[in-house]
Design an enzyme around this catalytic site. Structure first.
Site, short mmCIF file in Angstrom:
data_model
loop_
_atom_site.label_atom_id
_atom_site.label_comp_id
_atom_site.label_asym_id
_atom_site.label_seq_id
_atom_site.Cartn_x
_atom_site.Cartn_y
_atom_site.Cartn_z
N ASP A 10 -2.66 -11.01 5.10
CA ASP A 10 -1.65 -11.74 4.33
C ASP A 10 -1.90 -13.23 4.51
O ASP A 10 -1.96 -13.71 5.65
CB ASP A 10 -0.24 -11.39 4.82
CG ASP A 10 0.15 -9.97 4.47
OD1 ASP A 10 -0.69 -9.23 3.91
OD2 ASP A 10 1.30 -9.58 4.76
N ASP A 131 7.37 -2.12 -4.39
CA ASP A 131 8.05 -2.51 -3.15
C ASP A 131 9.51 -2.13 -3.31
O ASP A 131 10.18 -2.61 -4.22
CB ASP A 131 7.92 -4.01 -2.93
CG ASP A 131 6.47 -4.47 -2.92
OD1 ASP A 131 5.62 -3.66 -2.52
OD2 ASP A 131 6.20 -5.62 -3.30
#
Length: 242
Positions: A10, A131
Site C-alpha cells: 500500500d 470493499d
C-alpha cells in the site's frame, strides 16, 4: 486453479504503509521504497504483487503509478493495482506498461455501465474490488458506504463478464483479526467466479482455512500487515498455499 498469495504494498507519499480499517489517520510506515519491497517479495518466491495507490484512491487520480510500473517492468512477478483508476486512460496506462491486472472499486458502484464496457474490452485484465462494511459496498477509500449489497453488485458484474473479484471486509482490514472466510467463500459460490480474500489475514492458519474453499472459487489471499509485522514471511505463506 491454485491458491495464490498476493503480498500487498500500500503506497502513500511514495512509501509503503499500512492503514487500520482504511483510516488515513492510523498509518504505519513500513518502507521507503515500494520497488525494493516488491523485489524482496519476489526474491521469496511471490508470483503476484498486489499494489494499492492510497493517495490515488483518495484523490481520484493516479499518484504512485511510477512505482507500480517499475515493479511490473523490472520484476518477474505479475502485478495488480488498485486505487485512483477512474478513466479508461488510467486502465490503458497500466496495462500498456506491463501491469497484469487493474482493480476497479469505487467506479464499479458509481458508474457500473462504464465499467461493464471496460470488461467487454479488457476482459480478465480487470478485477472488481468489492470493499464491504456490514455487507454493503464502501467507496472512495472506504470513506463512504453505499446502499448496494456486495453480493448483488458481484452478481451483476459476473453476468457482465468479470472473472475476478477482490473482497475486503473493512471491519477486519489491518486488524489481524482473521478474514471473513465465510462471506468471501459465499461470494465465490454465488458468482461462480474467482474471488481473492483481502483483509484480516493474521496467521498461516488463516491461509489454511481460506485455501479449504479453493474448490468454491476462493482463489487466493492478499496478505499485508501480517507480513510486515513478522507474523509470517512471504515464503512461509507460499508453502502453505502449495
Amino acid at each position: 486453479m491454485s491458491f495464490t498469495i498476493y503480498p500487498a504494498i500500500d503506497m502513500r507519499g511514495g512509501k509503503c504503509v499500512r492503514l487500520v480499517q482504511g483510516d488515513y489517520n492510523q498509518e504505519t510506515i513500513y518502507g521507503d521504497s515500494p520497488f525494493d519491497m516488491a523485489k524482496s517479495f519476489v526474491e521469496q518466491g511471490a508470483e503476484w504483487i498486489h499494489m494499492v495507490d492510497l493517495d490515488g484512491a483518495k484523490d481520484g487520480q493516479r499518484v504512485n503509478d511510477k512505482f507500480v510500473i517499475e515493479a511490473a517492468q523490472k520484476l518477474s512477478a505479475r502485478v495488480q493495482i488498485g486505487g485512483g483508476i477512474r478513466t479508461e486512460e488510467d486502465v490503458r496506462h497500466y496495462l500498456d506498461n506491463g501491469v497484469d491486472r487493474v482493480i476497479i472499486g469505487s467506479l464499479a458502484v458509481k458508474e457500473p455501465e462504464l465499467v461493464k464496457q471496460w470488461l467487454g474490452t479488457y476482459g480478465d485484465k480487470i478485477a472488481i474490488g468489492l470493499d464491504a462494511k456490514n455487507g454493503y459496498v464502501a467507496t472512495h477509500g472506504w470513506l463512504e458506504t453505499s446502499s448496494m449489497k456486495a453480493v448483488d453488485l458481484a452478481k451483476e458484474f459476473a453476468d457482465a463478464g468479470a472473472e475476478t473479484f477482490i473482497f475486503t471486509d473493512i471491519a477486519n482490514d489491518g486488524m489481524l483479526s482473521g478474514p471473513n472466510t465465510e462471506a468471501t467463500a459465499e461470494l465465490a459460490r454465488v458468482t461462480g467466479k474467482s474471488v481473492i480474500a483481502s483483509g484480516g489475514v493474521s496467521s498461516l492458519d488463516d491461509l489454511r482455512e481460506l485455501a479449504k474453499f479453493e474448490a468454491d472459487g476462493l482463489s487466493g489471499a492478499i496478505c499485508g500487515k501480517a507480513i510486515y509485522t513478522g507474523r509470517f514471511s512471504v515464503k512461509e505463506a507460499l508453502e502453505v498455499a502449495k
